[in-house]
Design a protein around this motif. Structure first.
Motif, PDB file in Angstrom:
ATOM      1  N   CYS A   1       2.542   1.187  12.554  1.00  0.00           N
ATOM      2  CA  CYS A   1       2.759  -0.217  12.194  1.00  0.00           C
ATOM      3  C   CYS A   1       3.897  -0.289  11.183  1.00  0.00           C
ATOM      4  N   ASP A   2       4.743  -1.293  11.293  1.00  0.00           N
ATOM      5  CA  ASP A   2       5.862  -1.448  10.357  1.00  0.00           C
ATOM      6  C   ASP A   2       5.402  -1.843   8.962  1.00  0.00           C
ATOM      7  N   ASP A   3       4.201  -2.436   8.867  1.00  0.00           N
ATOM      8  CA  ASP A   3       3.690  -2.858   7.563  1.00  0.00           C
ATOM      9  C   ASP A   3       3.451  -1.643   6.670  1.00  0.00           C
ATOM     10  N   GLU A   4       3.879  -1.746   5.426  1.00  0.00           N
ATOM     11  CA  GLU A   4       3.736  -0.636   4.483  1.00  0.00           C
ATOM     12  C   GLU A   4       2.607  -0.934   3.497  1.00  0.00           C
ATOM     13  N   TYR A   5       1.770   0.068   3.268  1.00  0.00           N
ATOM     14  CA  TYR A   5       0.643  -0.041   2.351  1.00  0.00           C
ATOM     15  C   TYR A   5       0.815   0.996   1.246  1.00  0.00           C
ATOM     16  N   TYR A   6      -0.033   0.919   0.226  1.00  0.00           N
ATOM     17  CA  TYR A   6       0.052   1.892  -0.856  1.00  0.00           C
ATOM     18  C   TYR A   6      -1.313   2.113  -1.482  1.00  0.00           C
ATOM     19  N   TYR A   7      -1.434   3.265  -2.138  1.00  0.00           N
ATOM     20  CA  TYR A   7      -2.585   3.548  -2.993  1.00  0.00           C
ATOM     21  C   TYR A   7      -2.047   4.177  -4.271  1.00  0.00           C
ATOM     22  N   TYR A   8      -2.852   4.161  -5.318  1.00  0.00           N
ATOM     23  CA  TYR A   8      -2.425   4.703  -6.605  1.00  0.00           C
ATOM     24  C   TYR A   8      -2.893   6.143  -6.774  1.00  0.00           C
ATOM     25  N   SER A   9      -2.004   6.969  -7.242  1.00  0.00           N
ATOM     26  CA  SER A   9      -2.340   8.354  -7.582  1.00  0.00           C
ATOM     27  C   SER A   9      -1.379   8.830  -8.650  1.00  0.00           C
ATOM     28  N   GLY A  10      -1.918   9.415  -9.733  1.00  0.00           N
ATOM     29  CA  GLY A  10      -1.065   9.894 -10.811  1.00  0.00           C
ATOM     30  C   GLY A  10      -0.283   8.794 -11.492  1.00  0.00           C
ATOM     31  N   GLY A  11      -0.814   7.582 -11.465  1.00  0.00           N
ATOM     32  CA  GLY A  11      -0.158   6.467 -12.138  1.00  0.00           C
ATOM     33  C   GLY A  11       0.957   5.812 -11.352  1.00  0.00           C
ATOM     34  N   SER A  12       1.171   6.234 -10.111  1.00  0.00           N
ATOM     35  CA  SER A  12       2.240   5.641  -9.312  1.00  0.00           C
ATOM     36  C   SER A  12       1.725   5.247  -7.937  1.00  0.00           C
ATOM     37  N   LYS A  13       2.513   4.415  -7.266  1.00  0.00           N
ATOM     38  CA  LYS A  13       2.151   3.981  -5.923  1.00  0.00           C
ATOM     39  C   LYS A  13       2.635   4.996  -4.889  1.00  0.00           C
ATOM     40  N   ASN A  14       1.766   5.308  -3.949  1.00  0.00           N
ATOM     41  CA  ASN A  14       2.124   6.172  -2.823  1.00  0.00           C
ATOM     42  C   ASN A  14       2.097   5.312  -1.561  1.00  0.00           C
ATOM     43  N   TYR A  15       3.226   5.247  -0.879  1.00  0.00           N
ATOM     44  CA  TYR A  15       3.364   4.350   0.270  1.00  0.00           C
ATOM     45  C   TYR A  15       3.119   5.092   1.580  1.00  0.00           C
ATOM     46  N   PHE A  16       2.573   4.356   2.549  1.00  0.00           N
ATOM     47  CA  PHE A  16       2.350   4.931   3.867  1.00  0.00           C
ATOM     48  C   PHE A  16       2.188   3.832   4.900  1.00  0.00           C
ATOM     49  N   LYS A  17       2.183   4.243   6.181  1.00  0.00           N
ATOM     50  CA  LYS A  17       1.992   3.318   7.301  1.00  0.00           C
ATOM     51  C   LYS A  17       0.860   3.848   8.184  1.00  0.00           C
ATOM     52  N   HIS A  18       0.186   2.931   8.865  1.00  0.00           N
ATOM     53  CA  HIS A  18      -0.942   3.375   9.687  1.00  0.00           C
ATOM     54  C   HIS A  18      -0.577   3.486  11.166  1.00  0.00           C
ATOM     55  N   SER A  19      -1.299   4.350  11.826  1.00  0.00           N
ATOM     56  CA  SER A  19      -1.140   4.560  13.263  1.00  0.00           C
ATOM     57  C   SER A  19      -1.598   3.323  14.019  1.00  0.00           C
ATOM     58  N   LEU A  20      -0.995   3.107  15.189  1.00  0.00           N
ATOM     59  CA  LEU A  20      -1.386   1.995  16.048  1.00  0.00           C
ATOM     60  C   LEU A  20      -2.322   2.437  17.173  1.00  0.00           C
ATOM     61  N   TYR A  21      -2.684   3.711  17.198  1.00  0.00           N
ATOM     62  CA  TYR A  21      -3.540   4.167  18.303  1.00  0.00           C
ATOM     63  C   TYR A  21      -4.734   5.010  17.854  1.00  0.00           C
ATOM     64  N   GLU A  22      -4.875   5.318  16.570  1.00  0.00           N
ATOM     65  CA  GLU A  22      -5.986   6.138  16.096  1.00  0.00           C
ATOM     66  C   GLU A  22      -6.926   5.320  15.206  1.00  0.00           C
ATOM     67  N   VAL A  23      -8.216   5.451  15.465  1.00  0.00           N
ATOM     68  CA  VAL A  23      -9.240   4.766  14.685  1.00  0.00           C
ATOM     69  C   VAL A  23     -10.294   5.786  14.276  1.00  0.00           C
ATOM     70  N   TRP A  24     -10.752   5.702  13.040  1.00  0.00           N
ATOM     71  CA  TRP A  24     -11.782   6.607  12.505  1.00  0.00           C
ATOM     72  C   TRP A  24     -13.082   5.818  12.409  1.00  0.00           C
ATOM     73  N   ILE A  25     -14.127   6.305  13.051  1.00  0.00           N
ATOM     74  CA  ILE A  25     -15.362   5.531  13.171  1.00  0.00           C
ATOM     75  C   ILE A  25     -16.542   6.270  12.557  1.00  0.00           C
ATOM     76  N   GLU A  26     -17.272   5.535  11.721  1.00  0.00           N
ATOM     77  CA  GLU A  26     -18.516   6.029  11.144  1.00  0.00           C
ATOM     78  C   GLU A  26     -19.642   5.093  11.598  1.00  0.00           C
ATOM     79  N   PHE A  27     -20.678   5.649  12.172  1.00  0.00           N
ATOM     80  CA  PHE A  27     -21.772   4.843  12.690  1.00  0.00           C
ATOM     81  C   PHE A  27     -22.825   4.589  11.613  1.00  0.00           C
ATOM     82  N   GLU A  28     -23.612   3.548  11.830  1.00  0.00           N
ATOM     83  CA  GLU A  28     -24.681   3.215  10.884  1.00  0.00           C
ATOM     84  C   GLU A  28     -25.677   4.361  10.778  1.00  0.00           C
TER      85      GLU A  28
END
Length: 212
Positions: free
Chosen positions: A29-56
């Motif tokens: 996906c062209d959309d860029e996301y981020y998370y914080y680590s070590g006081g700075s933002k780490n940017y990344f993009k997500h796959s358009l075909y992979e999903v991680w599933i956890e069941f109840e």
């Protein structure tokens, strides 16, 4: 107590990773996301075909997982990998989709009463298939005792759609109470970090790490 789940080299999760092929731009996906680590933002993009599933139900086996997912025409169950990884499964989207389509697929999966969480797989690099960063619906934190006590912080965090799993030495592991978009853990972790009440706050995740 930072219970980050790391998969070391030799544990193969993705066929694409095993082939060591580059990730094409059309797969992210062209959309860029981020998370914080070590006081700075780490940017990344997500796959358009992979999903991680956890069941109840954590005891769901591969065949049961496949049976649940067969109702979704956009999931490729023919090549579904029945092996569990930390009680979770990877699913592949059948057809090429854009960012909005992918998010709608996550919304549909997360409405399923048998699914606790369907989340995206991010990549830290667009040309490195081993840079995967699998988002889990959990948040890891360490409150700043000089600003807020641990009980007060836990109460605050639980107003943000989180439920405490474990707390020890002013570090906490939370799970998302209600998963709808699949991105909740990322947004909530960032919100907590930006509140200034903590020493660290980030989603729990599964990533590749090479042993030196």
């Amino acid at each position: 107590m930072k219970k980050i789940i790391l998969l070391f080299i030799g544990l193969s999760l993705f066929a694409s990773c095993e082939k060591e092929e580059s990730i094409s731009n059309s797969q992210l996906c062209d959309d860029e996301y981020y998370y914080y680590s070590g006081g700075s933002k780490n940017y990344f993009k997500h796959s358009l075909y992979e999903v991680w599933i956890e069941f109840e139900q954590t005891e769901v086996n591969g065949e049961e997982a496949k049976s649940i997912l067969e109702k979704y025409s956009f999931i490729n169950t023919e090549s579904f990998n029945a092996d569990r990884n930390y009680d979770r499964f990877k699913a592949i989207i059948n057809d090429k989709c854009d960012c909005l389509d992918f998010k709608n697929h996550l919304l549909e999966l997360n409405k399923d009463s048998e699914i606790y969480s369907a989340t995206p797989v991010f990549y830290l690099s667009e040309d490195d298939p081993m840079s995967y960063w699998i988002l889990l619906s959990e948040v890891l934190t360490k409150n700043n005792d000089e600003i807020i006590s641990e009980p007060e912080f836990i109460n605050y965090a639980e107003t943000l759609n989180l439920e405490l799993i474990e707390s020890k030495y002013s570090t906490q592991q939370f799970k998302v109470k209600k998963v709808e978009t699949g991105f909740e853990a990322l947004y909530i972790a960032n919100q907590i970090y930006e509140s200034g009440k903590i020493e660290y706050s980030h989603p729990n995740f599964i990533a590749h790490r090479t042993l030196n």
